[in-house]
Design a protein around this motif. Sequence first.
Motif, PDB file in Angstrom:
ATOM      1  N   VAL A   1      -6.532   3.337   2.220  1.00  0.00           N
ATOM      2  CA  VAL A   1      -5.439   2.530   2.777  1.00  0.00           C
ATOM      3  C   VAL A   1      -5.716   2.233   4.253  1.00  0.00           C
ATOM      4  CG1 VAL A   1      -2.983   2.529   3.361  1.00  0.00           C
ATOM      5  CG2 VAL A   1      -3.722   3.324   1.122  1.00  0.00           C
TER       6      VAL A   1
ATOM      7  N   THR B   1       0.799  -1.226   0.000  1.00  0.00           N
ATOM      8  CA  THR B   1       0.000   0.000   0.000  1.00  0.00           C
ATOM      9  C   THR B   1       0.833   1.279   0.000  1.00  0.00           C
ATOM     10  OG1 THR B   1      -0.190  -0.272   2.382  1.00  0.00           O
ATOM     11  CG2 THR B   1      -2.072  -0.957   1.069  1.00  0.00           C
TER      12      THR B   1
ATOM     13  N   LEU C   1      -9.321   2.136  -4.637  1.00  0.00           N
ATOM     14  CA  LEU C   1      -7.923   2.098  -5.068  1.00  0.00           C
ATOM     15  C   LEU C   1      -7.817   1.505  -6.476  1.00  0.00           C
ATOM     16  CD1 LEU C   1      -5.849   1.072  -1.929  1.00  0.00           C
ATOM     17  CD2 LEU C   1      -6.279   3.336  -2.872  1.00  0.00           C
TER      18      LEU C   1
ATOM     19  N   THR D   1      -7.701   8.264  -1.332  1.00  0.00           N
ATOM     20  CA  THR D   1      -6.639   7.256  -1.363  1.00  0.00           C
ATOM     21  C   THR D   1      -6.152   6.918   0.037  1.00  0.00           C
ATOM     22  OG1 THR D   1      -5.950   8.301  -3.416  1.00  0.00           O
ATOM     23  CG2 THR D   1      -4.476   6.675  -2.487  1.00  0.00           C
TER      24      THR D   1
ATOM     25  N   PHE E   1       0.533   3.858  -2.797  1.00  0.00           N
ATOM     26  CA  PHE E   1      -0.664   4.701  -2.830  1.00  0.00           C
ATOM     27  C   PHE E   1      -0.524   5.930  -1.937  1.00  0.00           C
ATOM     28  CE2 PHE E   1      -2.593   0.510  -3.850  1.00  0.00           C
ATOM     29  CZ  PHE E   1      -3.083   0.852  -5.097  1.00  0.00           C
TER      30      PHE E   1
ATOM     31  N   SER F   1     -13.128   0.373  -0.152  1.00  0.00           N
ATOM     32  CA  SER F   1     -11.780   0.951  -0.174  1.00  0.00           C
ATOM     33  C   SER F   1     -10.942   0.286  -1.259  1.00  0.00           C
ATOM     34  CB  SER F   1     -11.101   0.775   1.182  1.00  0.00           C
ATOM     35  OG  SER F   1     -11.826   1.434   2.185  1.00  0.00           O
TER      36      SER F   1
END
Lengths: 222, 231
Positions: free
Chosen positions: B149, A215, B69, B145, A218, B65
Motif C-alpha cells: 500500500v 486501499t 495485492l 500488504t 487492505f 506492489s
Amino acid sequence: MSDFSGLIAILRKDILIEFRTRQALISMTLFALLTVLLLAFAFEPTREETALIGPGLLWVAFAFAGTIGLEHTLSTEREEGGLEALLLAPLDRSTIYFAKLIANVIFMTVAEFLTIPVFVVFYNMNLIPFLGPLLLLNLLGTIGFCAVGTLLSVITAQTKLRGVLLPIILFPMIVPILLAAVEGTGALFRGDSPVGAFRLLIVYDIVFVVGGFLTFGFVVEE
Amino acid sequence: MDRNRAIIDSLLLLLTGAAMAVNLWLIFYFAPLERTMGLIQKIFYFHVPSAWVAFLAFFITFLMSIGYLASRRDWFDRAASSSASIGTVFCTIVLVTGPIWARPVWGIWWTWDARLTSTLVLWFIYVAYLLIRSYLPASGTKRGTLSAVVGIIGFLNVPLVYMSIRWWRTQHPQPVIAGGEGSGLEPRMKLAFFFSLAVFTLLYAVILRYRMRQSFIDGRVEKLLEERRRS
C-alpha cells in the motif's frame, strides 16, 4: 445495518468519546498554539514579514497538531481491541475509513479554528476581510491531510515503533497539499486570487480520498 | 540446475564488469570535453542514468506492489522491496551528484526547482517505505500488504508533488536555470550517454537479481528461526 447508518454510528461514537474526554482536541490545540508561539519567538516577524511567513507558519502548526490527532484517534481504538470489534461489525471497510476520516477532519478543523484567533492576536493580522475563503481553504487542506493521514496512521500503528513512524511517511506524502494550502493562504494574505490553490486542493482531495478508500480494506485486514 | 545458475551468474557479472569498464572509457576518453562546463560535465553521464534507474526501480516497486495485492504471492513482495532498496541507493547517488555539478555550473548547491524537490520527496518516501517495512513482522502477509500500500500511494504521490511545485514556480518566477541538456547533444556524447544509460540499467537488473535471492534466503532464515522458537 446500512452503510450510512453505520458511518453515522461510528462517527457518533468518536465524537461522544471526544466530547467526554476532550483528549485529542486539547492536545492538538495546545500543540498548534505552542508551535505558533515557538515560531514567533524564533522569527520575531514584523507585520510585513508575517504576511510572508504567516501561511507557512500556520500550516506547520496544523501539520504537527494533525499528526498528534491522527495518532490519538487510533490509540483509543487500539485499547481493548476497539479496532477489531469495529472490523467485526457487518460493515464495508470503506465505511470505517470514511467514518474515521470525517472524525479526524472534524477534530483537526476545530483545533485549527481555535488556533487562528490566537495567531491573529499574536501576529497582529487582520483576517476578517477574507475569513470565509480562509476557512474553506483550511477545510480543503485538512480533508487532504486526513485522507492520507487516516490511511497511513493505520499502517504505522501496526509497526513495532507504533506512532513514531507516522510523521516520517506522512510529511513527504502531504507535500503537495501543504504547498497548495500555503500558497492559497499566502495569496489571501496578499490580496491575490486563491482560485488556483482551491482548484489544486480539490484535485488532491479527490485523488487522496479515492486512494485511501481503495486501499483501506487492505491495511486493516488480519 | 544450480550449476546452470552459477554459469549464468558468472557470465552476467563478467558482462556487466566489462560494460562498465567500456562505459568509463567512453565517458572519459571518447566523449569530448564540454566547452563551457569542462570536466564537471562528465558527471552528467552518471547522474542522469542513476536518476533513470531510480525512477525505473520505483516504478517496478509500484507494479510489483499491485501484483502482490492482486495475487498475494511472496515473490511480488520480495521483488517490490528489493527494487525499492536499489532505487533508494540510486536516488541517493542522484541527490549527491546533482549538487556537486550544480555548485560550479549554477553557482548554488541546491534550488527548490520542481525536479530537484520531487526527487528529494521521492527519496524520503522510499526511505520511509524501507523503514516501515523493517519494523513490520516478517511472518504472515501483513508486511507484504502494508508495504504494498505504501509502495503504491508513494509512487502515485510523485506526479502530484511535481505538479504542485511547477504551479508554485509559475507563481514565483525564479532565475532561469540551464536549458535542456538533451537538446543538441554532440554525437559522441550522445553515444557515451546512451551507452551509460544501458549499462546502468544492466547494473540495476544484476543487483536486483542478487538482492531478490538474498531476500529469499532472508525469508528462509526467518522461517528457521521461527520454527526453532516454537520447538
